[in-house]
Design an enzyme around this catalytic site. Structure first.
Site, mmCIF file in Angstrom:
data_model
loop_
_atom_site.group_PDB
_atom_site.id
_atom_site.type_symbol
_atom_site.label_atom_id
_atom_site.label_comp_id
_atom_site.label_asym_id
_atom_site.label_seq_id
_atom_site.Cartn_x
_atom_site.Cartn_y
_atom_site.Cartn_z
ATOM 1 N N GLY A 1 0.809 -1.204 0.000
ATOM 2 C CA GLY A 1 0.000 0.000 0.000
ATOM 3 C C GLY A 1 0.844 1.256 0.000
ATOM 4 O O GLY A 1 1.819 1.388 -0.737
ATOM 5 N N GLY A 2 0.477 2.197 0.870
ATOM 6 C CA GLY A 2 1.222 3.458 0.951
ATOM 7 C C GLY A 2 2.673 3.264 1.299
ATOM 8 O O GLY A 2 3.513 4.126 0.987
ATOM 9 N N GLY B 1 17.932 8.704 -34.391
ATOM 10 C CA GLY B 1 17.662 9.500 -33.203
ATOM 11 C C GLY B 1 18.403 9.000 -31.979
ATOM 12 O O GLY B 1 18.694 9.778 -31.067
ATOM 13 N N ALA B 2 18.716 7.710 -31.968
ATOM 14 C CA ALA B 2 19.444 7.158 -30.822
ATOM 15 C C ALA B 2 20.867 7.712 -30.758
ATOM 16 O O ALA B 2 21.436 7.842 -29.668
ATOM 17 C CB ALA B 2 19.466 5.639 -30.904
#
Length: 496
Positions: free
Chosen positions: A150-151, A386-387
């Site tokens: 959980g938290g 682009g790499a």
């Protein structure tokens, strides 16, 4: 103070105080707020005395340097977090920032203390807030030494490094019982959120350890590599080992003759760093790239590398996240960055497009461009499309870019380029020889690193055996680098 040590031992786990003592130098830990107690009166809590409210907090030393440390005690009310419990952790984190030292959290808790209701949630909120306040000011290290649900998972999730332990660590938003009731799925805690899951698949954990003692040794080792607060200048190790002749011979034997064949980039890394100094981070996640800390001439350097051994070294969503996160950590604490490039591009296809490769890949571009630390890049083989730009090219602010003679830099590979440029000719089998010649011409005239060097995009084409020397001399020159050209703004907006 008496601790219920046997109860933990029965589960094959160390007690909270034993864990603290395993981390800290002998007899250096000083506990704080030992007398703290909860003030909840609901559901019989007024009759319960919960020692130190279930979390031991304090400070000590590791390798002679101060650290703040807390450990949740599962033998006390399941280590559950209530208002006072959270307040102690939040206060310790705040004090660590003020005192300028790392904070280490050992998490072993059943989660929020249900009897305290919103006060327990408020306790978590206070911890989260201090985690964010501390980010970039001091290193924050989380050890998952039990259940974390959980938290409770979000504080570790905010911190810089998460250590897990096989068969002990568990992290999940909702546990197996909730998953079964909501999704009608039977799954074990280990399969849902065990150490291997978060080291290999989710990328939540940075280190997976065989046992608790192995974990604490690794934490101590990490603290030898990183600054202990923003502005901390690590003194270089006076003695380091590096066999120049052995490295020079080996580094020339690493790249395969076949440019399509993979190899382990760690072999290159180990030929330029101080002997046995590589501390890999997230070694099991996104194996198409490698990140970690090393020592070069005794100084800490952060290393990022494409790894052709995994998926050809291609950049996908997971690799992009791993690289961007590591870059930002190094930049936060002024750790120089060394990047080894051998990347055929960003991964194509609908699966990664639908996962958001555009958004994830943009994180790498953003992180490198944003980083103001000394940045040095070595192109080993492929740097395509682009790499090429994304992997700390000169265009993104690399201070020096070196390339081996084997480097290939282009918009795309030769075969793909020729398919586009000579689409009609490819249909004629009689022109196969001409197409082959054009492919070689493209490699020799377009993909060669000499063109990038002529344009000033590459500092120099170097022989592999000269790599270590270039790295050392370049980082020496950049040691006093400062960044002054910052536009007026609060902060940028990284594509998360």
């Amino acid at each position: 103070m008496e601790y219920n040590v046997e109860k933990q031992h029965a589960k094959g786990k160390l007690h909270a105080i034993e864990r603290i003592n395993a981390l800290c130098d002998k007899d250096t830990f000083v506990e704080t707020y030992q007398g703290a107690r909860h003030n909840c009166t609901s559901f019989g809590m007024d009759k319960k005395d919960i020692p130190y409210d279930g979390v031991i907090t304090g400070f000590g030393k590791i390798h002679g340097r101060k650290v703040a440390i807390y450990a949740q005690d599962f033998t006390v009310q399941g280590g559950s977090l209530g208002h006072m419990h959270g307040k102690k952790i939040a206060e310790l984190t705040k004090m660590a920032v003020d005192a300028r030292c790392p904070v280490i959290g050992i998490n072993d808790s059943g989660g929020a203390r249900i009897q305290e209701g919103v006060d327990a949630l408020g306790g978590y909120g206070n911890v989260f807030n201090q985690n964010v306040r501390a980010s970039g000011a001091i290193p924050q290290i989380s050890i998952i030494a039990g259940p974390c649900a959980g938290g409770a998972v979000y504080s570790p999730g905010i911190t810089d490094f998460i250590f897990t332990v096989d068969q002990i660590s568990q992290m999940f938003i909702t546990g197996p019982k909730v998953v079964k009731s909501v999704m009608f799925m039977d799954i074990s805690a280990e399969d849902l959120g065990g150490a291997a899951i978060h080291s290999q698949k989710s990328g939540v954990a940075h280190f997976r350890c065989e046992n608790e003692n192995d974990c604490y040794e690794k934490v101590r080792k990490l603290l030898d590599y990183i600054p202990h607060y923003f502005g901390d200048k690590l003194e270089p190790a006076e003695k380091f080992k590096f066999d120049a002749k052995k490295a020079a011979k080996k580094i020339n034997e690493i790249l395969p003759e076949n440019p399509r064949q993979g190899y382990d980039v760690r072999d290159v890394i180990n030929c330029v760093i101080d002997e046995d100094s590589f501390l890999e981070v997230m070694a099991e996640f996104a194996v198409n790239c490698v990140t970690g800390f090393s020592k070069i001439a005794g100084r800490t350097v952060g290393i990022v590398a494409n790894n052709p051994k995994g998926l050809g070294g291609v950049l996908d969503c997971d690799a992009s996240d791993k690289i961007a996160r590591f870059i930002r950590y190094c930049d936060s604490f002024d750790i120089p960055l060394l990047t080894f490039v051998d990347v055929p591009g960003f991964i194509p296809g609908p699966q990664e497009e639908q996962k958001g490769i555009i958004r994830h890949g943009a994180k790498v571009i953003y992180a490198y461009s944003e980083a103001t630390v000394p940045k040095l890049t070595v192109i080993l083989r492929k740097a395509i499309g682009g790499a090429y730009i994304a992997m700390c090219s000169r265009h993104l602010g690399a201070d020096f870019v070196y390339a081996w003679p084997s480097a290939e830099i282009a918009v795309m590979g030769a075969e793909g380029a020729i398919e586009i440029l000579y689409a009609k000719e490819l249909k004629d089998p009689n022109l196969a020889g001409e197409i082959a010649a054009k492919t070689e011409q493209y490699k020799n005239e377009i993909m060669t690193p000499k063109i990038a060097a002529e344009r000033g995009y590459i500092t120099e084409v170097i022989a592999p055996e000269d790599t270590r020397h270039r790295i050392v001399s370049s980082f020496d020159f950049l040691e006093t680098k400062i960044f002054t050209n910052k536009p007026l703004k609060k902060h940028g907006n990284i594509p998360l």
